[in-house]
Design an enzyme around this catalytic site. Structure first.
Site, PDB file in Angstrom:
ATOM      1  N   CYS A   2      41.877  33.776  43.747  1.00  0.00           N
ATOM      2  CA  CYS A   2      41.613  32.366  43.518  1.00  0.00           C
ATOM      3  C   CYS A   2      42.712  31.548  44.180  1.00  0.00           C
ATOM      4  O   CYS A   2      43.892  31.878  44.094  1.00  0.00           O
ATOM      5  CB  CYS A   2      41.544  31.974  42.052  1.00  0.00           C
ATOM      6  SG  CYS A   2      40.201  32.728  41.162  1.00  0.00           S
ATOM      7  N   ARG A  27      42.092  34.596  49.305  1.00  0.00           N
ATOM      8  CA  ARG A  27      42.359  34.787  47.881  1.00  0.00           C
ATOM      9  C   ARG A  27      41.074  34.979  47.067  1.00  0.00           C
ATOM     10  O   ARG A  27      41.139  35.256  45.867  1.00  0.00           O
ATOM     11  CB  ARG A  27      43.086  33.567  47.320  1.00  0.00           C
ATOM     12  CG  ARG A  27      44.515  33.470  47.791  1.00  0.00           C
ATOM     13  CD  ARG A  27      45.151  32.191  47.301  1.00  0.00           C
ATOM     14  NE  ARG A  27      46.582  32.314  47.350  1.00  0.00           N
ATOM     15  CZ  ARG A  27      47.348  32.713  46.342  1.00  0.00           C
ATOM     16  NH1 ARG A  27      46.803  32.990  45.179  1.00  0.00           N
ATOM     17  NH2 ARG A  27      48.637  32.828  46.480  1.00  0.00           N
ATOM     18  N   TRP A  74      37.789  34.038  43.054  1.00  0.00           N
ATOM     19  CA  TRP A  74      37.529  35.467  42.944  1.00  0.00           C
ATOM     20  C   TRP A  74      37.143  35.675  41.480  1.00  0.00           C
ATOM     21  O   TRP A  74      37.964  35.489  40.578  1.00  0.00           O
ATOM     22  CB  TRP A  74      38.765  36.284  43.299  1.00  0.00           C
ATOM     23  CG  TRP A  74      38.483  37.757  43.330  1.00  0.00           C
ATOM     24  CD1 TRP A  74      37.900  38.454  44.335  1.00  0.00           C
ATOM     25  CD2 TRP A  74      38.782  38.711  42.300  1.00  0.00           C
ATOM     26  NE1 TRP A  74      37.803  39.781  43.994  1.00  0.00           N
ATOM     27  CE2 TRP A  74      38.335  39.971  42.745  1.00  0.00           C
ATOM     28  CE3 TRP A  74      39.370  38.622  41.033  1.00  0.00           C
ATOM     29  CZ2 TRP A  74      38.465  41.132  41.988  1.00  0.00           C
ATOM     30  CZ3 TRP A  74      39.506  39.771  40.278  1.00  0.00           C
ATOM     31  CH2 TRP A  74      39.054  41.017  40.753  1.00  0.00           C
ATOM     32  N   ASN A  98      43.860  29.375  38.581  1.00  0.00           N
ATOM     33  CA  ASN A  98      44.021  30.738  39.122  1.00  0.00           C
ATOM     34  C   ASN A  98      44.706  31.554  38.032  1.00  0.00           C
ATOM     35  O   ASN A  98      45.779  31.168  37.568  1.00  0.00           O
ATOM     36  CB  ASN A  98      44.886  30.691  40.393  1.00  0.00           C
ATOM     37  CG  ASN A  98      45.325  32.073  40.841  1.00  0.00           C
ATOM     38  OD1 ASN A  98      44.685  33.078  40.527  1.00  0.00           O
ATOM     39  ND2 ASN A  98      46.428  32.131  41.569  1.00  0.00           N
ATOM     40  N   GLY A  99      44.099  32.662  37.636  1.00  0.00           N
ATOM     41  CA  GLY A  99      44.692  33.503  36.587  1.00  0.00           C
ATOM     42  C   GLY A  99      43.645  33.845  35.548  1.00  0.00           C
ATOM     43  O   GLY A  99      42.445  33.728  35.799  1.00  0.00           O
ATOM     44  N   GLU A 479      45.690  56.172  52.668  1.00  0.00           N
ATOM     45  CA  GLU A 479      45.610  54.820  53.230  1.00  0.00           C
ATOM     46  C   GLU A 479      44.398  54.700  54.161  1.00  0.00           C
ATOM     47  O   GLU A 479      43.679  53.706  54.137  1.00  0.00           O
ATOM     48  CB  GLU A 479      46.930  54.505  53.960  1.00  0.00           C
ATOM     49  CG  GLU A 479      46.944  53.260  54.826  1.00  0.00           C
ATOM     50  CD  GLU A 479      46.684  51.959  54.088  1.00  0.00           C
ATOM     51  OE1 GLU A 479      46.518  51.959  52.853  1.00  0.00           O
ATOM     52  OE2 GLU A 479      46.598  50.924  54.770  1.00  0.00           O
ATOM     53  N   LYS A 483      41.339  52.113  53.627  1.00  0.00           N
ATOM     54  CA  LYS A 483      40.909  51.134  54.645  1.00  0.00           C
ATOM     55  C   LYS A 483      39.417  51.265  54.901  1.00  0.00           C
ATOM     56  O   LYS A 483      38.701  50.287  54.971  1.00  0.00           O
ATOM     57  CB  LYS A 483      41.646  51.339  55.972  1.00  0.00           C
ATOM     58  CG  LYS A 483      43.095  50.942  56.042  1.00  0.00           C
ATOM     59  CD  LYS A 483      43.368  49.458  56.078  1.00  0.00           C
ATOM     60  CE  LYS A 483      43.609  48.924  54.696  1.00  0.00           C
ATOM     61  NZ  LYS A 483      44.931  48.988  54.194  1.00  0.00           N
ATOM     62  N   GLU A 486      37.214  50.076  51.883  1.00  0.00           N
ATOM     63  CA  GLU A 486      37.207  48.655  51.523  1.00  0.00           C
ATOM     64  C   GLU A 486      36.496  47.774  52.542  1.00  0.00           C
ATOM     65  O   GLU A 486      35.939  46.746  52.155  1.00  0.00           O
ATOM     66  CB  GLU A 486      38.606  48.125  51.206  1.00  0.00           C
ATOM     67  CG  GLU A 486      39.553  48.007  52.349  1.00  0.00           C
ATOM     68  CD  GLU A 486      40.925  47.504  51.918  1.00  0.00           C
ATOM     69  OE1 GLU A 486      41.006  46.661  51.020  1.00  0.00           O
ATOM     70  OE2 GLU A 486      41.922  47.968  52.492  1.00  0.00           O
ATOM     71  N   HIS A 502      41.234  73.655  46.342  1.00  0.00           N
ATOM     72  CA  HIS A 502      41.233  73.638  44.873  1.00  0.00           C
ATOM     73  C   HIS A 502      40.099  72.784  44.321  1.00  0.00           C
ATOM     74  O   HIS A 502      40.155  72.362  43.167  1.00  0.00           O
ATOM     75  CB  HIS A 502      42.595  73.155  44.369  1.00  0.00           C
ATOM     76  CG  HIS A 502      43.718  74.046  44.814  1.00  0.00           C
ATOM     77  ND1 HIS A 502      43.904  75.303  44.291  1.00  0.00           N
ATOM     78  CD2 HIS A 502      44.652  73.883  45.775  1.00  0.00           C
ATOM     79  CE1 HIS A 502      44.941  75.875  44.897  1.00  0.00           C
ATOM     80  NE2 HIS A 502      45.399  75.030  45.802  1.00  0.00           N
ATOM     81  N   LYS A 602      42.628  39.029  48.477  1.00  0.00           N
ATOM     82  CA  LYS A 602      44.023  39.363  48.714  1.00  0.00           C
ATOM     83  C   LYS A 602      44.836  38.717  47.602  1.00  0.00           C
ATOM     84  O   LYS A 602      44.382  37.787  46.969  1.00  0.00           O
ATOM     85  CB  LYS A 602      44.428  38.767  50.065  1.00  0.00           C
ATOM     86  CG  LYS A 602      45.427  39.630  50.792  1.00  0.00           C
ATOM     87  CD  LYS A 602      45.562  39.202  52.212  1.00  0.00           C
ATOM     88  CE  LYS A 602      46.629  40.006  52.889  1.00  0.00           C
ATOM     89  NZ  LYS A 602      46.247  41.404  53.081  1.00  0.00           N
TER      90      LYS A 602
END
Ligand code: F6R
Length: 607
Positions: A2, A27, A74, A98-99, A479, A483, A486, A502, A602
């Site tokens: 947000c 955001r 968001w 935001n929050g 990583e 990537k 997402e 295993h 983000k």
């Protein structure tokens, strides 16, 4: 997560509010909205989905006025619909948030019992009603806000507009970032300096618990105890040009290609190339006395921490614990006296990481942070600030911040080894020589962009992809998988290659491509043995290695991606490039929204 912006301006604000939202779309992009105060009314326009939808709404139905607030969302509470889009408003008050208001349910029940009705499923709307109640009862806006803030639990950055007061906005922050921007006869509120970059570079960062009355003439800030305070006005280094896409198709692509430059930029703060020595900032604690390091981070930053664990333990022989931030506090970690807690974050605002930092601070740990935003909450609360100089990272998938984090962490590991007496001057020079080679090696890795683009179609149809690596390439495998999932929405997992047999090897068949990260070096043979186990079961392997490795083990692979031959120290930086490019080109092949993948944002400022 947000983004909020407010302008108390001399002229119409709606276009500029939208422009600010554009800069903060990273955001969140579930919905967007603006509200201005004009002609004694709150003029509110909202739209679900991307900002472009709000722009369409405003084209046919503008929001006039010289003062206003805006939001890009968001979603946390409630679906990404127009009715859940901010600003939330009553007759008298409109606000953006935001929050998360953690006690919103209790507050909502209370408000409902007093006869107030809600039009959204959000936690935010309760704040609008609480402030509105006070204003309707005759309190001045500042007194209304003062009365309500102590009732809110959780995290918030708020910007509040009042129907009857077209000359000021009120902002408040606790847990989520909020800045005040000072212009010429105008004043602004924003989630970050980036949002305000074209409007002003004169920025004051609010402290935890601060609230502020913003007028055209400036801002009066109060602390959590309602004492008037001043917060330093700094000149933000963020220029509007730094956040343009240039000739690139996507921010992510631009940021991948910036890596040689920004890694060099970052390294120049941590090494002296002529003397071939590391050069860490002055520390006012005894680094040599550190017996244990606790690393905490999330996502890609966590993987950088995992690589660093190898370095700290190998070079400095200091034991390292590492946790994802969302788990850290809740396992009640045992923290040794005199320990160093190291937090890694691009944004410096990730809620879980910040909460973990504060927990460690309370437990008497020395706090070091590796962050890309030097004005962020984490940066301001650290004992030792180690900035990366990656420049603004806009693409939601982190790329250049990761390699810059690795550059800083390698220098820190070398410095720690030196002060611990584990590294000779010659060994230090050798490490620095390898680090100096990193930007050129990154360039050489980027030269394979077209080859990787050409093979993306081999991966794009897959439903599942596995990534394998050993040692520091194991976090790289994770990583790579992160990537890919997402931005291309392909299910992908990264495994330590020796762990395959295993369990995960049961997944291998012709439809599951396996990406193997295996630079030549001490672990090469073992990784290649694991790769052969995959191939023996019909698995299709993409081998990422150097010329020597490909010569030795590339035959029979589905594809190979050749990297320059590099020292194992810088291999994690260099091997980040092919996994980033592979994810990028697969996403392009699938036609997904690379810079704004679904469900993500983000700067994750909620727990
Ligand atoms: C993945 C990604 C995220 C972030 C994570 C932590 O591409 O970007 O996994 O790494 O949300 O964010 P920061 O580093 O800002 O704390």
């Amino acid at each position: 997560m947000c983004g909020i912006i407010g302008i108390v301006g001399k002229e119409a604000v709606s276009d500029r509010l939208v422009d600010g939202l554009k800069r903060m779309e990273y955001r969140g992009y579930d919905s967007a909205g603006v509200c201005t105060v004009h002609g004694g009314q709150l003029v509110r326009r909202r739209a679900e989905g991307k900002l472009a939808n709000l722009v369409q709404v405003l084209k046919s139905d503008d929001a006039p006025g010289n003062i206003g607030i805006a939001h890009t969302r968001w979603a946390t509470h409630g679906a990404p619909t127009t009715s859940n889009a901010h600003p939330h408003a009553t007759q008298e008050v409109a606000l953006v948030h935001n929050g998360i208001i953690e006690n919103f349910k209790q507050l909502r029940d209370e408000l409902t019992a007093r006869g107030r009705t809600f039009e959204s499923e959000t936690d935010t709307e309760v704040v609008a009603h609480l402030v509105s109640e006070q204003v309707e009862a005759g309190l001045a806006p500042a007194d209304a806000v003062k009365a309500v803030l102590p009732r809110l639990r959780g995290a918030f950055a708020l910007a509040i507009a009042f129907r009857q007061f077209p000359d000021f906005l009120i902002g408040a922050r606790l847990g989520s970032p909020l800045v005040v921007g000072y212009g010429d006869g105008e004043t602004y509120l924003g989630s970050d300096a980036l949002a305000l970059a074209p409007l002003t570079q004169k920025i004051a960062y609010l402290d935890e618990g601060d609230w502020v009355i913003v007028t055209r003439e400036g801002a009066q800030i109060y602390d959590k105890d309602n004492n008037p305070v001043t917060r330093e006005i700094t000149t933000s280094g963020v220029s509007a040009a730094a956040i343009e896409k240039g000739n690139y198709r996507h921010y992510m692509q631009k940021e991948i290609f910036e890596q040689p430059t920004v890694v060099a930029q970052t390294l120049s703060s941590y090494i002296r190339p002529l003397e071939q020595t590391v050069a860490l900032p002055q520390m006012d604690f005894d680094l040599a006395g550190v017996k244990r390091i606790t690393i905490v981070a999330c996502g890609t930053s966590y993987y950088a921490g995992m690589v660093a664990k190898y370095w700290f333990e190998t070079f400095a022989r200091v034991p390292v614990d590492i946790d994802v931030a969302s788990e850290f506090r809740y396992r009640d970690p045992v923290l040794e006296e005199g320990g160093l807690a190291l937090f890694i974050s691009q944004s410096g605002e990730t809620a879980d990481t910040l909460a973990a930092l504060r927990h460690c601070k309370e437990q008497g740990q020395t706090i070091a942070v590796v962050v890309n935003v030097p004005t962020s909450s984490m940066a301001r609360e650290a004992d030792l600030l180690l900035p990366t100089h990656a420049g603004p990272e806009i693409g939601v998938a982190s790329t250049k911040a990761f390699t810059c984090q690795l550059a800083v962490l390698a220098a820190l590991a070398a410095h720690l080894a030196l002060v611990k007496g584990k590294l000779s001057a010659e060994q230090e020079r050798e490490i620095v020589r390898h680090l100096i080679e990193a930007p050129a090696a990154l360039n050489a890795a980027l030269a394979h962009d077209e080859d990787i683009a050409a093979m993306a179609h081999l991966i794009a149809p897959a439903r599942d992809v596995l990534y394998l690596g050993r040692g520091p390439d194991y976090p790289l495998a994770m990583e790579g998988a992160l990537k890919l999932k997402e931005i291309s929405y392909i299910h992908a997992e990264g495994y330590a290659s020796g762990e395959m047999k295993h369990g995960p090897i049961a997944l291998i068949d012709e439809a599951v491509p396996v990406i193997v990260l295996a630079p030549s070096g001490p672990l090469f043979e073992k990784t290649v043995s694991n790769m052969q186990e995959v191939r023996a079961r019909g698995g299709k392997v993409v081998l990422i290695s150097d010329a020597e490795g490909i010569e030795e083990a590339g035959e029979g692979c589905l594809a190979t991606i050749e990297m320059p031959s590099v020292h194992p120290l810088i291999a994690p930086l260099v091997y980040a490039v092919p996994v980033q490019l592979l994810a990028y080109h697969v996403a392009c092949a699938k036609g997904t929204d690379v810079d704004q993948p679904r469900n993500l944002a983000k700067s994750v400022t909620v727990e």
